[in-house]
Write a protein that holds these residues in place. Structure first.
Motif, short mmCIF file in Angstrom:
data_model
loop_
_atom_site.label_atom_id
_atom_site.label_comp_id
_atom_site.label_asym_id
_atom_site.label_seq_id
_atom_site.Cartn_x
_atom_site.Cartn_y
_atom_site.Cartn_z
N THR A 124 68.33 51.60 45.34
CA THR A 124 67.52 50.40 45.22
C THR A 124 66.67 50.19 46.46
O THR A 124 65.49 49.81 46.38
CB THR A 124 68.41 49.17 44.99
OG1 THR A 124 69.21 49.39 43.82
CG2 THR A 124 67.58 47.91 44.80
N ARG A 125 67.23 50.48 47.62
CA ARG A 125 66.49 50.33 48.88
C ARG A 125 65.28 51.25 48.90
O ARG A 125 64.18 50.85 49.29
CB ARG A 125 67.39 50.63 50.07
CG ARG A 125 66.69 50.50 51.43
CD ARG A 125 67.57 51.01 52.57
NE ARG A 125 67.87 52.42 52.40
CZ ARG A 125 67.03 53.40 52.72
NH1 ARG A 125 65.84 53.12 53.20
NH2 ARG A 125 67.39 54.66 52.56
N GLN A 126 65.46 52.51 48.49
CA GLN A 126 64.35 53.45 48.50
C GLN A 126 63.24 53.03 47.55
O GLN A 126 62.05 53.13 47.88
CB GLN A 126 64.86 54.85 48.12
CG GLN A 126 65.69 55.52 49.20
CD GLN A 126 66.30 56.82 48.71
OE1 GLN A 126 66.78 56.92 47.58
NE2 GLN A 126 66.27 57.83 49.55
N VAL A 133 58.41 45.88 48.28
CA VAL A 133 58.99 44.59 47.90
C VAL A 133 60.38 44.49 48.52
O VAL A 133 60.99 45.51 48.87
CB VAL A 133 59.10 44.44 46.36
CG1 VAL A 133 57.72 44.52 45.72
CG2 VAL A 133 60.03 45.48 45.76
N PRO A 134 60.92 43.26 48.69
CA PRO A 134 62.26 43.11 49.25
C PRO A 134 63.31 43.81 48.37
O PRO A 134 63.15 43.89 47.14
CB PRO A 134 62.48 41.60 49.27
CG PRO A 134 61.09 41.01 49.27
CD PRO A 134 60.26 41.95 48.47
N GLU A 135 64.35 44.32 48.99
CA GLU A 135 65.40 45.02 48.24
C GLU A 135 66.03 44.10 47.19
O GLU A 135 66.34 44.53 46.08
CB GLU A 135 66.47 45.55 49.20
CG GLU A 135 67.53 46.39 48.51
CD GLU A 135 68.49 47.04 49.49
OE1 GLU A 135 69.52 47.57 49.05
OE2 GLU A 135 68.20 47.01 50.71
N ALA A 136 66.21 42.82 47.53
CA ALA A 136 66.81 41.87 46.58
C ALA A 136 65.94 41.71 45.34
O ALA A 136 66.43 41.61 44.22
CB ALA A 136 67.03 40.52 47.25
N THR A 137 64.62 41.69 45.54
CA THR A 137 63.70 41.58 44.41
C THR A 137 63.82 42.78 43.49
O THR A 137 63.87 42.65 42.26
CB THR A 137 62.25 41.46 44.91
OG1 THR A 137 62.13 40.29 45.73
CG2 THR A 137 61.27 41.36 43.76
N MET A 138 63.86 43.98 44.09
CA MET A 138 63.98 45.19 43.28
C MET A 138 65.33 45.25 42.59
O MET A 138 65.44 45.69 41.43
CB MET A 138 63.78 46.43 44.16
CG MET A 138 63.78 47.74 43.37
SD MET A 138 62.55 47.79 42.03
CE MET A 138 61.02 47.81 42.98
N ARG A 141 65.10 43.16 39.54
CA ARG A 141 64.27 43.81 38.53
C ARG A 141 65.07 44.89 37.79
O ARG A 141 65.03 44.98 36.56
CB ARG A 141 63.05 44.42 39.20
CG ARG A 141 62.05 45.05 38.24
CD ARG A 141 60.86 45.64 38.97
NE ARG A 141 60.14 44.63 39.75
CZ ARG A 141 59.13 44.91 40.58
NH1 ARG A 141 58.75 46.16 40.74
NH2 ARG A 141 58.52 43.94 41.23
N ILE A 142 65.81 45.68 38.56
CA ILE A 142 66.60 46.75 37.94
C ILE A 142 67.74 46.17 37.11
O ILE A 142 68.04 46.65 36.02
CB ILE A 142 67.15 47.70 39.04
CG1 ILE A 142 65.99 48.46 39.69
CG2 ILE A 142 68.16 48.68 38.45
CD1 ILE A 142 66.38 49.29 40.88
N SER A 143 68.36 45.11 37.62
CA SER A 143 69.46 44.48 36.89
C SER A 143 69.00 43.93 35.55
O SER A 143 69.67 44.10 34.52
CB SER A 143 70.06 43.36 37.75
OG SER A 143 71.13 42.73 37.07
#
Length: 381
Positions: A124-126, A133-138, A141-143
């Motif tokens: 997720t970080r990559q 975008v911030p890691e939390a945002t991504m 989105r993935i969740s």
């Protein structure tokens, strides 16, 4: 730790868990847990069967999560069906995973992120770094994407066009952070081409290779854009060009033309020209005609106007451009270029100035601003 090995094994492990009855979201979480465990323990002792090891650990993580979740009591029966540890099946279900991640119910941005996570094996970080975008945002989105596809049957036929559109979006993101998304898209498209015999898959792979071959020459050392006509063709990757042309020729021979094959044919004609002046613009116009017939896209017609301007002169290009709505992205930039070619420097400078704020990224904005300044400096005071 062989990070490339872990990434290559990820889709196969995930599909095995889904085949055994795990829903996609829970299976993906379990696989990520197994990857973390592999990073922790494989440094000292890598197993003889890495995929089998990952399947065993991921399945146990899934079962642990199932037992702990009271809302999923109905899956308790899966505990008694746990297969004995051993070699993982050789069947590759990666293709189904592509289709699942590119499900039509997902937004394009979510489909791209889920594909990079589940098929590409990126963290997720990559992915967050690549999309700035911030890691939390991504992570959110993935969740959400995982929840959306969790109820989708895994054995439904997939939509190749949707998968290709997602891979094309990944490729066009280019590079940022520590992940080269263009190279990642090529890797994933190669994987798809090995799993499915489809001329448009081959066409997309050829298109990516031909565009990627010019990558080193697209920007100057200071980061500014270098137009195609000014690029150092001696630095183009001839190996990638040769491979792309070979793949394209085999696809075209099947006589099932699609938009990616047509785009690749245009890229191949640019790659084949020893100099910008020797480009076969007349043939490029013909391919744009085919592409316009296939897509009916205003952006394609905009690019066709540029090709017409090169093949038949700037006035012909401007006539082709006049048939398009000026709200089409980059319309002002193309008009500026054609007016400059026609010798109308005042109009060209004005249009470059208008186009700059509408540019989709900073390098392109800076390029258009420099073009306007260059023409203004040449105009008589």
């Amino acid at each position: 730790m062989d990070e490339a090995l872990l990434r290559s094994l990820t889709p196969g492990v995930l599909t095995i868990l889904v085949r055994r009855g795990a829903d996609f979201a829970a299976a993906e979480d379990a696989v990520q847990d197994a990857l973390v465990e592999a990073i922790r323990v494989w440094t000292a002792d890598q197993p003889r069967d890495p995929k089998g090891w990952l399947v065993t650990v991921a399945w146990r993580r899934f079962l642990d999560a199932t037992r702990a979740d009271s809302a999923r009591r109905r899956r308790e029966g899966l505990v008694d069906e746990e297969p004995a540890p051993g070699p993982a099946p050789a069947v590759d279900d990666t293709l189904q995973l592509y289709f699942l991640c590119a499900h039509p119910s997902l937004r394009p941005s979510s489909a791209v992120a889920l594909t990079l996570r589940a098929v590409g094996g990126l963290t997720t970080r990559q992915i967050a770094q690549a999309y700035l975008v911030p890691e939390a945002t991504m992570a959110q989105r993935i969740s959400r994407a995982k929840r959306t596809v969790s109820g989708v049957r895994f054995d439904r036929p997939g939509d190749v066009a949707t998968v290709l559109r997602v891979l094309y979006l990944v490729f066009n993101e280019g590079y940022s952070g520590d992940v080269d998304l263009a190279a990642e898209a090529i890797r994933l498209t190669r994987q798809l081409a090995a799993a499915i015999d489809h001329p448009e898959v081959a066409g997309l792979l050829a298109l990516m290779l031909l565009h990627h071959a010019r990558r080193a020459t697209r920007t100057a050392p200071d980061g500014s854009l270098v137009p195609l006509a000014e690029q150092d063709r001696g630095r183009w990757d001839t190996k990638s060009i040769a491979e792309g042309v070979e793949i394209l020729q085999a696809a075209l021979a099947r006589d099932r033309l699609g938009q990616y094959q047509a785009q690749a044919a245009i890229a191949a004609l640019h790659a084949d020209a020893p100099t910008a002046e020797e480009t076969d613009w007349a043939q490029i116009v013909e391919w744009y005609d085919e592409l316009a017939r296939l897509t009916d896209s205003p952006v394609v017609r905009l690019n066709r106007a540029v090709a017409v301007g090169e093949a038949e002169g700037p006035r012909a290009g401007l006539a082709a451009l006049a048939a398009l709505d000026d709200s089409v992205p980059r319309h002002a930039a193309v008009a500026a270029y054609l007016h400059e070619r026609a010798g109308d420097l005042a109009t060209a400078a004005r249009l470059y100035t208008e186009a700059a704020p509408k540019a989709p990224n900073l390098p392109e904005r800076a390029h258009l601003t420099r073009q306007a300044a260059r023409l203004n400096a040449r105009r008589p005071r």
